[in-house]
Write a protein that holds these residues in place. Sequence first.
Motif, PDB file in Angstrom:
ATOM      1  N   GLY A 137       9.282  39.432  18.885  1.00  0.00           N
ATOM      2  CA  GLY A 137       9.199  38.894  20.233  1.00  0.00           C
ATOM      3  C   GLY A 137      10.028  39.668  21.238  1.00  0.00           C
ATOM      4  N   LEU A 138      11.052  40.374  20.763  1.00  0.00           N
ATOM      5  CA  LEU A 138      11.882  41.189  21.646  1.00  0.00           C
ATOM      6  C   LEU A 138      11.339  42.602  21.807  1.00  0.00           C
ATOM      7  N   VAL A 139      10.215  42.902  21.167  1.00  0.00           N
ATOM      8  CA  VAL A 139       9.652  44.252  21.222  1.00  0.00           C
ATOM      9  C   VAL A 139       8.433  44.318  22.143  1.00  0.00           C
ATOM     10  N   ILE A 140       7.432  43.478  21.888  1.00  0.00           N
ATOM     11  CA  ILE A 140       6.113  43.685  22.494  1.00  0.00           C
ATOM     12  C   ILE A 140       6.160  43.557  24.013  1.00  0.00           C
ATOM     13  N   SER A 141       6.579  42.396  24.526  1.00  0.00           N
ATOM     14  CA  SER A 141       6.531  42.212  25.984  1.00  0.00           C
ATOM     15  C   SER A 141       7.594  43.019  26.718  1.00  0.00           C
ATOM     16  N   PRO A 142       8.865  43.105  26.234  1.00  0.00           N
ATOM     17  CA  PRO A 142       9.802  43.980  26.941  1.00  0.00           C
ATOM     18  C   PRO A 142       9.356  45.440  26.975  1.00  0.00           C
ATOM     19  N   ASN A 143       8.792  45.923  25.859  1.00  0.00           N
ATOM     20  CA  ASN A 143       8.328  47.311  25.851  1.00  0.00           C
ATOM     21  C   ASN A 143       7.194  47.509  26.846  1.00  0.00           C
ATOM     22  N   GLN A 144       6.295  46.526  26.949  1.00  0.00           N
ATOM     23  CA  GLN A 144       5.200  46.655  27.903  1.00  0.00           C
ATOM     24  C   GLN A 144       5.727  46.654  29.331  1.00  0.00           C
ATOM     25  N   ALA A 145       6.697  45.786  29.625  1.00  0.00           N
ATOM     26  CA  ALA A 145       7.262  45.741  30.970  1.00  0.00           C
ATOM     27  C   ALA A 145       7.943  47.054  31.334  1.00  0.00           C
ATOM     28  N   VAL A 189       5.055  49.656   6.280  1.00  0.00           N
ATOM     29  CA  VAL A 189       5.287  48.930   7.529  1.00  0.00           C
ATOM     30  C   VAL A 189       6.679  49.235   8.067  1.00  0.00           C
ATOM     31  N   VAL A 190       7.688  49.170   7.201  1.00  0.00           N
ATOM     32  CA  VAL A 190       9.074  49.430   7.613  1.00  0.00           C
ATOM     33  C   VAL A 190       9.223  50.861   8.125  1.00  0.00           C
ATOM     34  N   LEU A 191       8.542  51.810   7.493  1.00  0.00           N
ATOM     35  CA  LEU A 191       8.605  53.197   7.954  1.00  0.00           C
ATOM     36  C   LEU A 191       8.070  53.322   9.376  1.00  0.00           C
ATOM     37  N   CYS A 192       6.953  52.683   9.657  1.00  0.00           N
ATOM     38  CA  CYS A 192       6.372  52.731  11.004  1.00  0.00           C
ATOM     39  C   CYS A 192       7.325  52.124  12.036  1.00  0.00           C
ATOM     40  N   VAL A 193       7.908  50.963  11.706  1.00  0.00           N
ATOM     41  CA  VAL A 193       8.837  50.312  12.636  1.00  0.00           C
ATOM     42  C   VAL A 193      10.089  51.167  12.830  1.00  0.00           C
ATOM     43  N   THR A 194      10.533  51.854  11.781  1.00  0.00           N
ATOM     44  CA  THR A 194      11.703  52.723  11.883  1.00  0.00           C
ATOM     45  C   THR A 194      11.442  53.892  12.836  1.00  0.00           C
ATOM     46  N   ILE A 195      10.228  54.432  12.796  1.00  0.00           N
ATOM     47  CA  ILE A 195       9.881  55.513  13.738  1.00  0.00           C
ATOM     48  C   ILE A 195       9.929  54.986  15.173  1.00  0.00           C
ATOM     49  N   ALA A 196       9.411  53.767  15.377  1.00  0.00           N
ATOM     50  CA  ALA A 196       9.477  53.157  16.705  1.00  0.00           C
ATOM     51  C   ALA A 196      10.924  52.971  17.148  1.00  0.00           C
ATOM     52  N   LEU A 197      11.797  52.537  16.238  1.00  0.00           N
ATOM     53  CA  LEU A 197      13.214  52.367  16.560  1.00  0.00           C
ATOM     54  C   LEU A 197      13.857  53.706  16.912  1.00  0.00           C
ATOM     55  N   THR A 198      13.487  54.757  16.201  1.00  0.00           N
ATOM     56  CA  THR A 198      14.023  56.093  16.504  1.00  0.00           C
ATOM     57  C   THR A 198      13.668  56.511  17.925  1.00  0.00           C
ATOM     58  N   ALA A 199      12.435  56.214  18.354  1.00  0.00           N
ATOM     59  CA  ALA A 199      12.028  56.544  19.724  1.00  0.00           C
ATOM     60  C   ALA A 199      12.846  55.750  20.743  1.00  0.00           C
ATOM     61  N   ALA A 200      13.093  54.472  20.457  1.00  0.00           N
ATOM     62  CA  ALA A 200      13.888  53.651  21.373  1.00  0.00           C
ATOM     63  C   ALA A 200      15.323  54.160  21.465  1.00  0.00           C
ATOM     64  N   LEU A 201      15.906  54.522  20.315  1.00  0.00           N
ATOM     65  CA  LEU A 201      17.278  55.042  20.317  1.00  0.00           C
ATOM     66  C   LEU A 201      17.363  56.381  21.040  1.00  0.00           C
ATOM     67  N   GLY A 205      17.035  46.218  29.600  1.00  0.00           N
ATOM     68  CA  GLY A 205      16.099  47.311  29.435  1.00  0.00           C
ATOM     69  C   GLY A 205      15.763  47.618  27.981  1.00  0.00           C
ATOM     70  N   ARG A 206      15.801  48.910  27.633  1.00  0.00           N
ATOM     71  CA  ARG A 206      15.365  49.365  26.314  1.00  0.00           C
ATOM     72  C   ARG A 206      16.266  48.838  25.189  1.00  0.00           C
ATOM     73  N   ARG A 207      17.481  48.390  25.506  1.00  0.00           N
ATOM     74  CA  ARG A 207      18.350  47.836  24.475  1.00  0.00           C
ATOM     75  C   ARG A 207      17.731  46.593  23.832  1.00  0.00           C
ATOM     76  N   VAL A 208      16.984  45.831  24.611  1.00  0.00           N
ATOM     77  CA  VAL A 208      16.298  44.658  24.058  1.00  0.00           C
ATOM     78  C   VAL A 208      15.297  45.096  22.995  1.00  0.00           C
ATOM     79  N   VAL A 209      14.545  46.147  23.294  1.00  0.00           N
ATOM     80  CA  VAL A 209      13.536  46.640  22.357  1.00  0.00           C
ATOM     81  C   VAL A 209      14.192  47.161  21.084  1.00  0.00           C
ATOM     82  N   ALA A 210      15.270  47.936  21.231  1.00  0.00           N
ATOM     83  CA  ALA A 210      15.962  48.482  20.056  1.00  0.00           C
ATOM     84  C   ALA A 210      16.538  47.362  19.191  1.00  0.00           C
TER      85      ALA A 210
END
Length: 500
Positions: free
Chosen positions: A411-419, A475-487, A365-370
């Motif tokens: 590759g571990l973010v886009i499709s798993p997150n969409q699923a 770019v890193v700041l944006c990805v970090t915000i995405a990681l915060t949402a996943a966590l 699940g979401r662990r893959v995205v994180a």
Amino acid sequence: MVRDARRQALAVCLVAAFMSGLDVSIVNVALPSIKEGLNASEAGLQWTVSGYALTFGLLLVPAGRLGDARSRRTVFIWGAGLFTLASAACGLAHSMPMLIASRLVQGLAAGVLNPQVSGLIQQMFRGAERGRAFGALGATIGVSTAAGPLIGGALVTAFGSDHGWRWVFLVNVPIGLIMLPLAHRLLPPPTRPLPDPPPPDQALRDRPSPERPLTDPPPPDRSPSGRCSDGRRESVDPVGVLLLGLGVALLLLPVIQQHQWKGEAKWLLIPAALLVLAGFIIWERRYPREPLIDLALFAKRSYSVGLTIALFYFAGFTGIFFIFTLYLQNGLSYTPLMAGLAITPFALGSASAAVVGGRLVTRAGRRVVATGLTAVIVGLAATMAATLLVPGPGVALATALPLLVAGLGSGLVISPNQAITLSEVPPEGGGSAAGVLQTGQRLGSAIGIAAAGSVFFGSLPEGWPTAFRHGLLVVVLCVTIALTAALYDLIRTRTTTDQP
């Protein structure tokens, strides 16, 4: 549909996703040739890139709803045909106004086409098979976006600076002509899809979910013509389409045109956009028939968190290629082909990991995205360090391994997150739900390119390597915000699961 027929239909969908995704980034390396060939201004070149992104985002949700209500196959074919014609018009353009107009139409066609791909995957596959199909889609999106500069550079090099930029667009024409009859023959006809069985272990949503499954009444029976069982033709909510399109346009325009439109008045369009979108939400809540967007989806954490991750990740994901291409071509005098080759490690990593991610998502699940987001941050931090240690022409070789790591994470973010995001969406609403998700991705891309580009250009007096590193920080700041949402989602899931 039998298994082989579904695979063939999926292949057609992936070709369409590749074409539309490729045109997000393939044009970047051809801009110098376009400028020379058509005597283009900076504003004209900006519209060649941003116009596609703008119109791409306008029709994603309405086209997804249209496919849900009528026929995804029919809407797919119309979108693919229009995309092919617009690509031909771009390649044959004899002036900048004609090229810009053709790119706007090409973006509209991509916006019509893309939601049908996700909707068809929702319709054709279930459970673990759906995760693998989205894995293939994620690999396709990752490869098309990351490989765009390489393919564009190869075409400009092969056909020369005078005509190479034309083939950046014309390459879509033979692909589209082959795809259209295959789409008509292989894509499933409109039927009322069967409801999803609950996942046996609930792992796709990363929890034994405390949330109840969707309890909306089943949709009315639809014939292939899109008529309900009582003879009514399903509404596609024209007022909602108008309000949403206007709101998205007002939101995107000042971001896309921030360098071309002088003064601060352009930012007044953002509060205007928010007012229009608030009106859209009010309308959707009161609409007496089936609305354009099922607002109940946003109450589901799998959907709302996934949409947040997509928005911020694409803000970073797309910005990488924009500033790296500028750094290599303008700062280090790389040829278009060499600039494209320098980004290839990211593309290879993204493609290979997306297939694996699609298989893992049903279990982890979401662990893959994180995990993927963490790898992206590590890879980009290493990329910044590499440009600090090797600031000269050898930067492409120095950044190859860090970009590979970042690509594997992507590759571990886009499709798993969409699923995961679409896991609780009933198949009959898959197109419009996917349209909202992809609209978030387009908004993120536009905002990310604007933000990273502004920091990049503002730092140029300090040197190209410094400007690139400062842009990467955005770019890193944006990805970090995405990681915060996943966590946050993982913590909420664990807390809920541990409760008696």
